[in-house]
Design an enzyme around this catalytic site. Structure first.
Site, PDB file in Angstrom:
ATOM      1  N   GLU A   1       0.415   0.540  10.522  1.00  0.00           N
ATOM      2  CA  GLU A   1      -1.043   0.341  10.582  1.00  0.00           C
ATOM      3  C   GLU A   1      -1.738   1.542  11.205  1.00  0.00           C
ATOM      4  O   GLU A   1      -2.713   1.398  11.946  1.00  0.00           O
ATOM      5  CB  GLU A   1      -1.376  -0.951  11.354  1.00  0.00           C
ATOM      6  CG  GLU A   1      -1.615  -2.146  10.455  1.00  0.00           C
ATOM      7  CD  GLU A   1      -0.308  -2.689   9.865  1.00  0.00           C
ATOM      8  OE1 GLU A   1       0.720  -1.989   9.892  1.00  0.00           O
ATOM      9  OE2 GLU A   1      -0.336  -3.815   9.339  1.00  0.00           O
TER      10      GLU A   1
ATOM     11  N   LEU B   1       0.834  -1.204   0.000  1.00  0.00           N
ATOM     12  CA  LEU B   1       0.000   0.000   0.000  1.00  0.00           C
ATOM     13  C   LEU B   1       0.874   1.262   0.000  1.00  0.00           C
ATOM     14  O   LEU B   1       0.732   2.124  -0.858  1.00  0.00           O
ATOM     15  CB  LEU B   1      -0.919  -0.020   1.235  1.00  0.00           C
ATOM     16  CG  LEU B   1      -1.681   1.258   1.549  1.00  0.00           C
ATOM     17  CD1 LEU B   1      -2.659   1.597   0.428  1.00  0.00           C
ATOM     18  CD2 LEU B   1      -2.452   1.117   2.875  1.00  0.00           C
ATOM     19  N   THR B   2       1.784   1.343   0.964  1.00  0.00           N
ATOM     20  CA  THR B   2       2.569   2.556   1.176  1.00  0.00           C
ATOM     21  C   THR B   2       3.524   2.810   0.008  1.00  0.00           C
ATOM     22  O   THR B   2       4.023   1.878  -0.614  1.00  0.00           O
ATOM     23  CB  THR B   2       3.353   2.431   2.492  1.00  0.00           C
ATOM     24  OG1 THR B   2       2.433   2.096   3.531  1.00  0.00           O
ATOM     25  CG2 THR B   2       4.052   3.720   2.844  1.00  0.00           C
ATOM     26  N   GLU B   3       3.766   4.088  -0.258  1.00  0.00           N
ATOM     27  CA  GLU B   3       4.643   4.483  -1.358  1.00  0.00           C
ATOM     28  C   GLU B   3       5.675   5.497  -0.852  1.00  0.00           C
ATOM     29  O   GLU B   3       5.543   6.002   0.266  1.00  0.00           O
ATOM     30  CB  GLU B   3       3.793   5.104  -2.480  1.00  0.00           C
ATOM     31  CG  GLU B   3       2.750   4.134  -3.018  1.00  0.00           C
ATOM     32  CD  GLU B   3       1.931   4.702  -4.158  1.00  0.00           C
ATOM     33  OE1 GLU B   3       2.049   5.921  -4.425  1.00  0.00           O
ATOM     34  OE2 GLU B   3       1.186   3.919  -4.771  1.00  0.00           O
ATOM     35  N   PRO B   4       6.666   5.803  -1.670  1.00  0.00           N
ATOM     36  CA  PRO B   4       7.675   6.765  -1.208  1.00  0.00           C
ATOM     37  C   PRO B   4       7.072   8.093  -0.738  1.00  0.00           C
ATOM     38  O   PRO B   4       7.537   8.681   0.236  1.00  0.00           O
ATOM     39  CB  PRO B   4       8.560   6.961  -2.445  1.00  0.00           C
ATOM     40  CG  PRO B   4       8.450   5.667  -3.193  1.00  0.00           C
ATOM     41  CD  PRO B   4       7.036   5.209  -2.975  1.00  0.00           C
TER      42      PRO B   4
ATOM     43  N   ARG C   1      20.602  -8.130  39.470  1.00  0.00           N
ATOM     44  CA  ARG C   1      21.623  -7.087  39.439  1.00  0.00           C
ATOM     45  C   ARG C   1      21.780  -6.480  40.837  1.00  0.00           C
ATOM     46  O   ARG C   1      20.792  -6.056  41.456  1.00  0.00           O
ATOM     47  CB  ARG C   1      21.203  -6.000  38.447  1.00  0.00           C
ATOM     48  CG  ARG C   1      22.101  -4.780  38.422  1.00  0.00           C
ATOM     49  CD  ARG C   1      23.365  -5.040  37.646  1.00  0.00           C
ATOM     50  NE  ARG C   1      24.064  -3.790  37.341  1.00  0.00           N
ATOM     51  CZ  ARG C   1      25.244  -3.735  36.749  1.00  0.00           C
ATOM     52  NH1 ARG C   1      25.865  -4.859  36.397  1.00  0.00           N
ATOM     53  NH2 ARG C   1      25.803  -2.576  36.499  1.00  0.00           N
TER      54      ARG C   1
ATOM     55  N   GLY D   1       2.020   7.908   2.828  1.00  0.00           N
ATOM     56  CA  GLY D   1       1.984   7.099   4.040  1.00  0.00           C
ATOM     57  C   GLY D   1       0.579   7.115   4.630  1.00  0.00           C
ATOM     58  O   GLY D   1      -0.292   6.358   4.212  1.00  0.00           O
TER      59      GLY D   1
ATOM     60  N   GLY E   1      20.211  -0.027  32.669  1.00  0.00           N
ATOM     61  CA  GLY E   1      21.337   0.908  32.640  1.00  0.00           C
ATOM     62  C   GLY E   1      22.128   0.768  31.348  1.00  0.00           C
ATOM     63  O   GLY E   1      21.551   0.572  30.264  1.00  0.00           O
ATOM     64  N   GLY E   2      23.438   0.825  31.459  1.00  0.00           N
ATOM     65  CA  GLY E   2      24.296   0.724  30.269  1.00  0.00           C
ATOM     66  C   GLY E   2      24.097  -0.581  29.528  1.00  0.00           C
ATOM     67  O   GLY E   2      24.134  -0.611  28.288  1.00  0.00           O
TER      68      GLY E   2
END
Lengths: 387, 83
Positions: free
Chosen positions: A362, A127-130, A266, A133, A338-339
């Site tokens: 969607e 469906l979607t095009e450049p 942890r 949207g 965290g990290g």
């Protein structure tokens, strides 16, 4: 003729099998799929063999005949393990399968649904095009009649599983009226270019599809001429939203389980971080949000089972909410890690990226908000009484 | 006939998206062209008709022209029920 009890038992068995399959066959490979940028063909084949690709469709067309709620729960199980595997279910069952079931001719159903279920073929919804949207009715791909055939020209983009699909449901326009056509990948004039460098859906085989004077026989039209909007595309997106709603619950649940497990193992400042109230705050919020999202999805599923006219809006609400909370919970899951949450060594890094996409596909969050607002503006209006 | 029309009229009016509470919709008015319904309405309407009137709307019958006014929907439902 099976009894209702037998049928419930069958559905429960399928759900348990989906849980096992997700845990043993999908989850251990999810990171690898993401890093390699593709779902393994053997996994796709196994999902087809298990019936998961057309789980909701009737057994006569190769599906499992699941009711909407069980289908949703199966979607959650697969989605918890791997978002791209869930996306495959969304595309094959909800976007392509349900659309062909609702709008295809009997010949189209028998040929193409069986192809997905039994022949290892995949479909995709284009469906979607450049340049198009959210404004889906503005598609620029065109069709014109030539004898008994139709000639299609245009470009599609962001087509999930387009890179490996064997056929596409293509939305094309003529004189401001859109129609859906089934186009085979190997037809002359079809060019498929896989998309790379994506935030998420890296294993969902997204592609651009170029159509240059593609000749489509008239028996490949899906639905009536001019029926793409509101009917055929509306059906596809409604089913797609239902699947994505459960996909949001799946990401949130997987994020919560990772967050809880990490928080309980942890140690910082000499104690498990699960003991810190600020961490508990994030976990508490996550639990409440997920329970609410799942309740919305279950409600939508029950209404869909009854073919209630409100099902479409309840599905929209469920999709909007679950996509929102998936992003929120996944964000908190990264925070608790965290990290480590910023490393692909931990699944929350992938879940965080995948969650963002649900707010876009969607129907963006903003389009969903508008739809829900219009629903609210009419449903909850009470004409003021005269003074 | 009147029961069918009344039921359909009530459903359509309950789904109008109009900020002006005094918006009027005649039975012949095309509510799609007037922008008085939102995009999900077309499918909601079909689900409603199938459930309420116990009919099956065939995929080849699903033309917006059959379902764009209260009168047209009523005629369609009547024709289905006499088949």
């Amino acid at each position: 003729m099976t009894s209702p009890d037998d049928e419930r038992s069958r559905h429960q068995h399928i759900l348990e099998e989906a849980r096992r399959f997700a845990h043993e066959e999908v989850r251990p490979r999810a990171r690898d799929f993401d890093e390699r940028g593709e779902l393994a063909r053997d996994l796709i084949a196994k999902m087809a063999t298990q019936g998961f690709l057309l789980a909701r469709l009737p057994q006569q067309y190769g599906g499992l005949g699941l009711d909407p709620v069980t289908y949703g729960l199966v979607t959650e199980e697969i989605g918890k393990a791997c978002c791209s595997s869930r996306a495959l279910m969304t595309v094959e069952c909800s976007l392509v399968g349900e659309t062909l079931l609702a709008w295809g001719t009997e010949d189209q159903k028998r040929r193409w649904l069986q192809a997905i279920a039994k022949e290892g073929k995949l479909g995709a919804f284009a469906l979607t095009e450049p340049e198009i949207g959210s404004d889906a009715r503005g598609v620029k791909t065109t069709f014109e009649a030539r004898g008994d055939d139709y000639i299609l020209n245009g470009r599609k983009k962001w087509t999930s599983f387009g890179a490996i699909a064997d056929f596409f449901l293509v939305v094309a326009m003529k004189d401001s009226s859109a129609t859906v056509f089934l186009v085979e990948r190997d037809q002359p004039g079809v060019r498929v270019t896989p998309m790379k460098g994506l935030l998420a859906g890296r294993a969902a085989h997204l592609a651009e599809i170029e159509l240059e004077n593609v000749c489509v026989p008239k028996d490949r039209m899906v639905g009536k001429p001019g029926s793409a909007f509101p009917y055929v595309v509306g059906t596809a997106l409604d089913h797609g939203r239902y699947s994505v709603a459960w996909g949001g619950v799946a990401i949130a649940q997987a994020s919560l389980e990772a967050m809880v497990t990490y928080a309980r193992t942890r140690t910082q400042f000499g104690q498990k971080i699960a003991e810190f109230q600020l961490v508990q705050g994030m976990i508490g919020e996550a639990v409440a949000k997920i329970h609410a999202a799942r309740a919305l999805c279950l409600r939508a599923g029950e209404l869909r089972q009854r073919r209630d006219p409100d099902a479409i809006m309840e599905t929209t609400i469920a999709k909007h909410f679950s996509a929102q909370i998936a992003m929120e919970v996944a964000t908190d899951a990264v925070q608790v890690h965290g990290g480590n949450g910023c490393s692909s060594s931990y699944p929350v890094e992938r879940l965080f990226r995948e969650a963002k996409v649900l707010n876009i596909i969607e129907g963006t969050a903003q389009i969903q908000q508008q739809m829900i607002a219009k629903y609210g503006l009419r449903k909850y209006y009470h004409r003021p009484s005269p003074e | 006939m009147h029961d069918i029309a009344d039921t359909i009229r009530q459903f359509v009016h309950s789904h109008l998206v109009a900020f002006d509470a005094d918006t009027k919709l005649a039975d012949d008015d095309n509510f799609f062209e007037l922008g008085l319904v939102d995009s999900p309405f077309a499918i909601q309407l079909v689900a409603f008709l199938e459930e309420r009137f116990q009919i099956r709307v065939g995929d080849q019958e699903l033309d917006v022209a059959n379902f764009n006014s209260i009168n047209r929907i009523t005629s369609y439902v009547q024709s289905k029920r006499t088949q």
